[in-house]
Enzyme design. Sequence first.
Site, PDB file in Angstrom:
ATOM      1  N   CYS A  11      42.625  38.032  36.425  1.00 49.78           N
ATOM      2  CA  CYS A  11      43.471  37.060  35.738  1.00 49.78           C
ATOM      3  C   CYS A  11      44.622  36.728  36.689  1.00 49.78           C
ATOM      4  CB  CYS A  11      43.941  37.552  34.366  1.00 49.78           C
ATOM      5  SG  CYS A  11      45.085  38.929  34.367  1.00 49.78           S
ATOM      6  N   CYS A  85      41.943  32.470  35.796  1.00 44.84           N
ATOM      7  CA  CYS A  85      42.448  32.389  37.169  1.00 44.84           C
ATOM      8  C   CYS A  85      42.068  31.069  37.839  1.00 44.84           C
ATOM      9  CB  CYS A  85      41.994  33.579  38.013  1.00 44.84           C
ATOM     10  SG  CYS A  85      40.258  33.602  38.464  1.00 44.84           S
ATOM     11  N   CYS A  89      39.612  32.131  42.268  1.00 48.54           N
ATOM     12  CA  CYS A  89      38.628  33.183  42.483  1.00 48.54           C
ATOM     13  C   CYS A  89      37.524  32.689  43.417  1.00 48.54           C
ATOM     14  CB  CYS A  89      38.020  33.620  41.145  1.00 48.54           C
ATOM     15  SG  CYS A  89      37.031  35.098  41.278  1.00 48.54           S
TER      16      CYS A  89
END
Length: 143
Positions: A11, A85, A89
């Site tokens: 996150c 996120c 990522c």
Amino acid sequence: MTTRPSVLFVCVHNAGRSQMAAGWLRELAGDRIEVRSAGSAPAASVNPAAVAAMEEVGIDISHQVPKVLTTDSVQASEVVITMGCGDACPYYPGKRYEDWKLDDPAGKGIDEVRPVRVEIRTRVEELIASLLPQGAPATPTQR
């Protein structure tokens, strides 16, 4: 020789949702699954409301420290669970990716974090069952 599955929870701040998920996975799977967590912009410390909510069910995440998301942590994980996120990522073919839409506990009190804790537990139990079909967690406890 078989290796144990590995999961990375991601996150933004690695201070709430991902820390709670990692705590649940460590608690429910024990050493059967390798657990990692990280954030695209890690906070200085874990969210106190998340710590308190997990403490209520006997899981101590107070000693955890938010970590920065690295390509190495993604590459070393079989399953990558993202929680808001966004595009931060990195994507690698062959990895299993899931995006869990969960309320962010940042700035919320414990009463608002408890439902997030319950939802995360449910999802972690499903994750364990998918990774360890013969070793799924026993009947849920009263947590």
